[in-house]
Design an enzyme around this catalytic site. Structure first.
Site, PDB file in Angstrom:
ATOM      1  N   ASP A  47       2.958   0.737  -4.046  1.00  0.00           N
ATOM      2  CA  ASP A  47       3.096   2.156  -4.389  1.00  0.00           C
ATOM      3  C   ASP A  47       1.817   2.950  -4.148  1.00  0.00           C
ATOM      4  O   ASP A  47       1.165   3.421  -5.078  1.00  0.00           O
ATOM      5  CB  ASP A  47       3.551   2.310  -5.847  1.00  0.00           C
ATOM      6  N   THR A  63       9.711  -2.827   3.070  1.00  0.00           N
ATOM      7  CA  THR A  63       8.466  -3.470   2.680  1.00  0.00           C
ATOM      8  C   THR A  63       8.733  -4.907   2.239  1.00  0.00           C
ATOM      9  O   THR A  63       9.874  -5.307   2.022  1.00  0.00           O
ATOM     10  CB  THR A  63       7.781  -2.717   1.512  1.00  0.00           C
ATOM     11  N   CYS A  71       8.726  -8.730  -3.479  1.00  0.00           N
ATOM     12  CA  CYS A  71       8.118  -9.672  -4.422  1.00  0.00           C
ATOM     13  C   CYS A  71       9.209 -10.102  -5.390  1.00  0.00           C
ATOM     14  O   CYS A  71       9.714  -9.290  -6.173  1.00  0.00           O
ATOM     15  CB  CYS A  71       6.945  -9.024  -5.149  1.00  0.00           C
TER      16      CYS A  71
END
Length: 303
Positions: free
Chosen positions: A178, A111, A114
């Site tokens: 999530d 993914t 960040c």
């Protein structure tokens, strides 16, 4: 003909040029480092690198043998992956790739990374944050929720809290992640499973009869945590005590620490009774957020 020593030097040079990956995905595109970014009950998240695009990514890894006695966890994870594949929004974490490693019995998915981690840890590092900054974070979260809630079919996150919201601090960009407990619901927008993090769960979630507005309640509790650096209901030492306070409509003690009256009133609107609770779209038009300007990625057509 090269001497044996030259051959060894060339091999050594090759080793030095290679990235220090501990694992590479089957396509050879993504490499995982040993550095752990985060660890939860289900998965571990490692720092990784996308060699094709030249960018940092997050390598999420689940050891399937840990859940051989509870197949519902694996089903939930596969649901999260299938769900992430369909989503494209500036405020939702992007899924790039996924696969099952049969040899090591792991489920892996790559993914977006960040850089500054989750919002809970970030806020603890930066104790002095203006109301304006909180508003900017809040607007981005609400835009993500509005996208999920108006998606066809509607998606309810059900586990929104500050540890599931991620931030790139250098540009102040916030993203929801999530989605492992998310529910995809039909036209009725109704769900009936009891799931979530107790401190952030709306009272109707405990009654197992709710709509996407439970996410708005959770958002209000997130905003309260952002404002106070305190997890809601931290004064309670058991889930039972949290449940009794939430179902009785007793606000968390942290509300007493919110000195800005406009912010306090906005949080109260978010955590109000379901029928009076505004949608994400309505909150984005709230006068409290009227002065907020957030730059959106040019390639995102959803905002």
């Amino acid at each position: 003909m090269p001497s044996p020593s030259n051959g060894r030097n060339e091999a050594a040079d090759e080793d030095e040029e290679r990235e220090p990956f501990v694992e590479v995905d089957p396509s050879g595109r993504f490499g995982r480092y040993s550095e752990l970014l985060g660890s939860g009950a289900v998965k571990k998240v490692y720092r990784a690198f996308d060699q094709h695009e030249g960018r940092d990514v997050a390598w999420n890894q689940v050891r399937l043998r840990n859940f051989s006695s509870d197949p519902s966890v694996i089903i939930r994870l596969r649901s999260e992956i299938e769900l992430l594949k369909t989503l494209k929004h500036d405020s939702i974490i992007v899924l790039y790739h996924f696969w099952k490693d049969v040899e090591h019995n792991t489920l892996n998915f790559i993914t977006e990374a960040c850089a500054s981690g989750n919002l809970r840890d970030y806020r603890k590092k930066h104790r002095h944050v203006s109301i304006q900054a909180l508003k900017k974070w809040g607007v981005q979260i609400l835009r993500g929720l509005d996208y999920l809630h108006t998606h066809d079919p509607c998606i309810i996150h059900r586990d929104l809290n500050c540890s599931n919201i991620f931030i790139n601090g250098n540009i102040g960009k916030v993203k929801i992640g999530d989605l492992g407990l998310a529910a995809v619901v039909g036209k009725s927008h109704a769900a009936h499973s009891l799931l979530g993090t107790p401190e952030y769960m709306a009272p109707e979630l405990y009654e197992e009869d709710y709509t996407e507005l439970v996410d708005i309640y959770s958002f209000g509790m997130c905003l309260l945590e952002m404002a106070t650096c305190e997890i809601p209901y931290s004064e309670c030492d058991s889930i039972g005590k949290i449940y009794r306070k939430v179902t009785a409509g007793v606000m968390p003690r942290a509300m007493d620490d919110v000195l800005d009256l406009e912010l306090k009133a906005f949080v109260e609107r978010c955590v109000g009774q379901p029928r009076a609770r505004p949608s994400a779209a309505q909150l984005l038009k709230d006068p409290f957020l009227a002065d907020v300007v957030v730059v959106v990625d040019a390639d995102d057509g959803h905002l």
